[in-house]
Motif scaffolding. Structure first.
Motif, PDB file in Angstrom:
ATOM      1  N   VAL A 165       0.963  -0.999  -0.028  1.00  0.00           N
ATOM      2  CA  VAL A 165       0.118   0.157  -0.026  1.00  0.00           C
ATOM      3  C   VAL A 165       0.854   1.155   0.107  1.00  0.00           C
ATOM      4  N   ARG A 166       0.806   1.941  -1.079  1.00  0.00           N
ATOM      5  CA  ARG A 166       2.115   2.950  -1.302  1.00  0.00           C
ATOM      6  C   ARG A 166       1.844   4.326  -0.513  1.00  0.00           C
ATOM      7  N   ASP A 182      -4.325   1.288  -4.197  1.00  0.00           N
ATOM      8  CA  ASP A 182      -3.657   0.339  -3.482  1.00  0.00           C
ATOM      9  C   ASP A 182      -4.716   0.269  -2.159  1.00  0.00           C
ATOM     10  N   ALA A 183      -4.883  -1.279  -1.656  1.00  0.00           N
ATOM     11  CA  ALA A 183      -5.565  -1.240  -0.487  1.00  0.00           C
ATOM     12  C   ALA A 183      -5.118  -2.674   0.141  1.00  0.00           C
ATOM     13  N   TYR A 233      -3.808   6.289  -3.029  1.00  0.00           N
ATOM     14  CA  TYR A 233      -3.884   6.412  -4.356  1.00  0.00           C
ATOM     15  C   TYR A 233      -2.517   7.296  -4.822  1.00  0.00           C
ATOM     16  N   GLY A 234      -2.131   7.242  -6.145  1.00  0.00           N
ATOM     17  CA  GLY A 234      -0.861   7.929  -6.452  1.00  0.00           C
ATOM     18  C   GLY A 234      -0.572   7.749  -7.733  1.00  0.00           C
ATOM     19  N   LEU A 235       0.491   8.399  -8.277  1.00  0.00           N
ATOM     20  CA  LEU A 235       1.083   8.116  -9.371  1.00  0.00           C
ATOM     21  C   LEU A 235       2.383   7.775  -9.433  1.00  0.00           C
ATOM     22  N   GLY A 252       2.676   8.000  -3.469  1.00  0.00           N
ATOM     23  CA  GLY A 252       1.405   7.716  -2.826  1.00  0.00           C
ATOM     24  C   GLY A 252       0.648   8.437  -1.815  1.00  0.00           C
ATOM     25  N   MET A 253      -0.653   8.758  -1.908  1.00  0.00           N
ATOM     26  CA  MET A 253      -1.179   9.489  -0.924  1.00  0.00           C
ATOM     27  C   MET A 253      -2.261   8.784  -0.203  1.00  0.00           C
TER      28      MET A 253
END
Length: 771
Positions: free
Chosen positions: A634-635, A687-688, A718-720, A736-737
């Protein structure tokens, strides 16, 4: 950051797109190819089947939305002599200008492909829609009615070949009622060719098989006949019967790059004979004759088989000592029959090498460095055995410690060695079994010493394992024995006091810092439909599956119980006064890659792991526990900083890296990947996941797994990401956030509604794809 950044991002993209106009690169009276679409009037003829026949496609879009690479190219000026303009043009994509001649060629290719599927009367038409200087292009497929095969006949004059085909008829791809598909017909020719080449027909190829098709007007039915042509080397040669070839002799030529075999080719070579095989070499044989015979599949006196040739290539490819191998055949006449002499030419590679590596480390902000030197010998006992020895040292400066710690850094040094055998090494196994399983065996030894401010630890291990593959996509690993001994020679007073406090609270984590012996067995199964793609960009839809199971301590538990009827105090059963771990562990990973087009794909991944300590263990060894967060999890969280469950961490943050571990792990990931420009790829991901413990522990409050609660404790991020595809490896940068944080309550539980960069952002650097 109280306000959302999305409006600013959208404004930036809009400004880029409007300011970097590409109109100056579109010639007058010509059009920018804005969109290409294939439309079919028959559901059996899917448009996606014909994308590869398009010779002209519109400019690529980032995430299938915006043509950023084209606008980057448009940012350059018309003066190509300027360096800045050349740079923008190099990393961007030039506008695709519609070409009617190219579109016509694409139309013809699509039409031919549809007809080959059995729609012999198919037609493809082109339709265009132009607006200003942009154009949309449509290919309309009118497939019509397909032709079907009514009857299949065989015209085979050769009785031996006819018998071969009849015996293998169950594998035929042809049957009455199937579409008249040229692709399937050609695949059947190739199948028969492989069949005959494996039965001694050395000179056979698919051109000796032809089809005759008879159709009746307006019936759309085809009567098909497969005919065998006689052997002719040249058109003017008289027709002959196809001949089966026997292998006459097998010759190994060591350390040579010999040109085509001729009379006198072995002048200056020494030779020996081993079990009917000839060995030619200069100076000395660098590989044992027995090894070469065991790895060879071509046998004297047997019919030539292309399968045996390919299996020999595959087997020799496992010998790391060889640079390459080449198999050649020479036709000889013996007693009025045609036979083949096989020549296996082998070129020796470098047998010794030394490498040096240096790396920087960053663990939660603590900087460090590591260096290692490795030595490798690829032919220790003249059997292509590979011996490797590696020495490694590392240093890291640790911050945020209390004043009671005398030492404020982390040091590590270690040495490891391994010996790899290119075959299945086990007593009493026959050569036929070893040849069939195609396994490699490895034994290894390792010693590592770690010194931290809190404690010092030594790890010693010995292993015995096997690796083999059934097919190109399947790999197996069996750890027959893996022995690990963890020894804790010293602990700081503060750390010992902390451990004693954990014992007072009946914590299960104290066992992580005691001496322990782990004797485990394990098995790993991996399937990847596209081969190894972790280090390269996939080019087609694929999926991968990995299953791992392991157990530890069961045999030792049984032996200890026979020797000692009762456990030794709180240590349980011991071996040489050392407690040993007992557990079972299983992991499952599945990833599916959907290719939208050559530049865009969508990837889904699920990973589940469960480990259960029992018998002689109340907790898993620290090295066997699950952690969450990081570049492959999970980023939105840094490595080992998430969970277990809703655990919020201790008030002083002391030893959270120990407590944030668990017995159960869940990872769910979706990722949209797109090619940006040059060697850059981008990704958007969600991610989860989390980890949980099986048993309740007061030191890991709210960390135990419960069926009616665990889904509420799943963290979401979530992220890029940006990836540099360097062909031989992929460098990955992900940001990731946090979106849902189960470690918080109230409004803080949903940072997606009120993101704060300093609190919710995590940056990751890694090599290879995350899944």
């Amino acid at each position: 950051m109280k306000k959302s950044a999305h409006p600013y991002i959208y404004t930036l993209i809009l400004a880029l797109c409007t300011s970097c106009s590409v109109n100056k690169f579109i010639p007058e009276n010509q059009y920018l190819l804005d969109e290409v679409k294939i439309v079919s009037d028959t559901k059996e003829v899917k448009p996606s089947l014909f994308n590869s026949y398009l010779r002209q496609n519109p400019n690529a879009k980032w995430f299938n939305m915006v043509k950023i690479p084209m606008y980057i190219y448009g940012a350059s000026g018309t003066d190509s002599t300027k360096r800045v303009n050349r740079f923008f043009r190099k990393i961007g994509d030039a506008p695709v200008i519609y070409n009617a001649d190219v579109a016509m060629k694409s139309k013809e290719e699509i039409e031919k492909a549809v007809r080959n599927m059995g729609y012999i009367g198919a037609k493809v038409t082109i339709h265009t829609e132009a607006k200003k200087n942009k154009l949309k292009l449509f290919y309309h497929i009118e497939a019509g009615r397909p032709y079907m095969i009514r009857h299949i006949a065989y015209n085979i004059d050769d009785l031996n070949i006819s018998d071969c085909l009849q015996q293998d008829s169950a594998q035929s791809m042809l049957f009455p009622g199937m579409p008249f598909d040229v692709n399937v017909l050609d695949a059947e020719r190739q199948r028969i060719t492989r069949l005959l080449q494996n039965k001694g027909y050395y000179k056979f190829n698919k051109d000796f098989l032809v089809y005759q098709a008879d159709t009746t007007r307006n019936t759309y039915l085809v009567d098909l006949t497969l005919k065998l042509l006689p052997y002719q080397r040249k058109k003017e040669d008289p027709p002959q019967k196809h001949r089966q070839y026997l292998v006459n002799s097998v010759n190994f030529i060591a350390d040579s790059e010999m040109t085509p075999i001729r009379k006198g080719s072995f002048t200056g070579f020494d030779s020996l004979s081993y079990k009917g095989y000839n060995m030619y070499y200069k100076d000395k044989m660098f590989l044992r004759p027995k090894l070469l015979v065991d790895f060879n599949r071509i046998r004297p006196g047997e019919f030539y088989s292309e399968r045996d040739v390919q299996n020999t290539y595959s087997a020799l490819g496992r010998l790391r000592m060889l640079k390459y191998s080449n198999i050649r055949f020479k036709e000889v006449n013996v007693s009025d029959s045609t036979k083949l002499d096989a020549y296996i030419v082998m070129s020796k590679g470098q047998n010794k090498s030394v490498s040096f590596e240096i790396e920087g480390t960053n663990s939660a902000g603590d900087l460090g460095a590591a260096a290692s030197i490795s030595f490798q010998h690829r032919n220790v006992f003249k059997g292509s055995e590979t011996f490797t020895m590696k020495v490694r040292g590392a240093y890291e400066a640790i911050t945020g410690l209390g004043q009671d710690y005398v030492n404020d850094n982390y040091t590590e040094y270690g040495v490891e060695s391994s010996l790899n055998f290119p075959e299945f090494m086990f007593p009493f196994l026959s050569s036929d079994f070893k040849r069939k399983i195609k396994a490699t065996s490895e034994v290894g030894l390792k010693f590592t010493s770690q010194v931290r401010p809190e404690f010092s630890r030594m790890l010693a291990s010995a292993s015995w394992s096997y690796r083999w593959s059934d097919r190109k996509h399947i790999q197996h690993r069996l750890d027959l024995a893996d022995i690990n001994y963890v020894y804790m020679p010293s602990k700081s007073p503060d750390f010992q006091e902390y451990l004693d406090k954990m014992t007072a609270n009946n914590s299960l984590l104290r066992a992580s810092y005691e001496n322990v012996l782990i004797v485990r067995m394990g098995y790993n199964f991996t399937y990847n439909s596209a081969g190894n793609t972790m280090m390269r960009t996939p080019t087609k839809s694929s999926y991968s599956l990995r299953v791992n199971v392991e157990e530890a301590g069961n045999l030792m538990y049984a032996a200890s119980k026979l020797a000692h009827s009762t456990p030794k105090g709180d240590k349980g059963f011991v071996l040489a006064n050392i407690p040993f771990a007992q557990y079972i562990k299983g992991d499952f990973d599945f990833a599916k890659n959907f290719m939208i087009d050559p530049r865009n794909s969508f990837v889904f991944h699920i990973g589940v792991g469960v480990a259960y300590p029992y018998g002689n263990s109340r907790a898993l060894p620290f090295e066997k526990r699950y952690f969450s967060g990081g570049a492959n999890s999970v980023r939105g969280w840094s490595v080992r900083s998430l969970g277990p469950g809703g655990y919020k961490g201790s008030s002083d943050g002391q030893m959270d890296f120990i407590k944030q571990s668990g017995d159960i792990k869940l990872d769910l990931n979706v990722e949209y990947r797109t090619h940006l420009f040059w060697k850059l790829n981008g990704a958007a991901f969600i991610d989860a996941g989390n980890i949980w413990t099986i048993r309740s522990d007061s030191e890991q409050e709210d960390g135990v797994f419960k069926f009616n609660k665990f889904y509420k404790q799943i963290a979401v991020a979530y992220g890029l990401g940006i990836r540099f595809d360097l062909d031989y490896l992929i460098l990955r940068f992900d940001g990731g956030m946090k979106a849902i944080n189960p470690m918080e309550t109230g409004k803080g539980r949903y940072p997606i509604t009120r993101p704060r960069f300093s609190r919710d952002f995590a940056f990751h650097f890694a090599v290879g794809y995350p899944f």
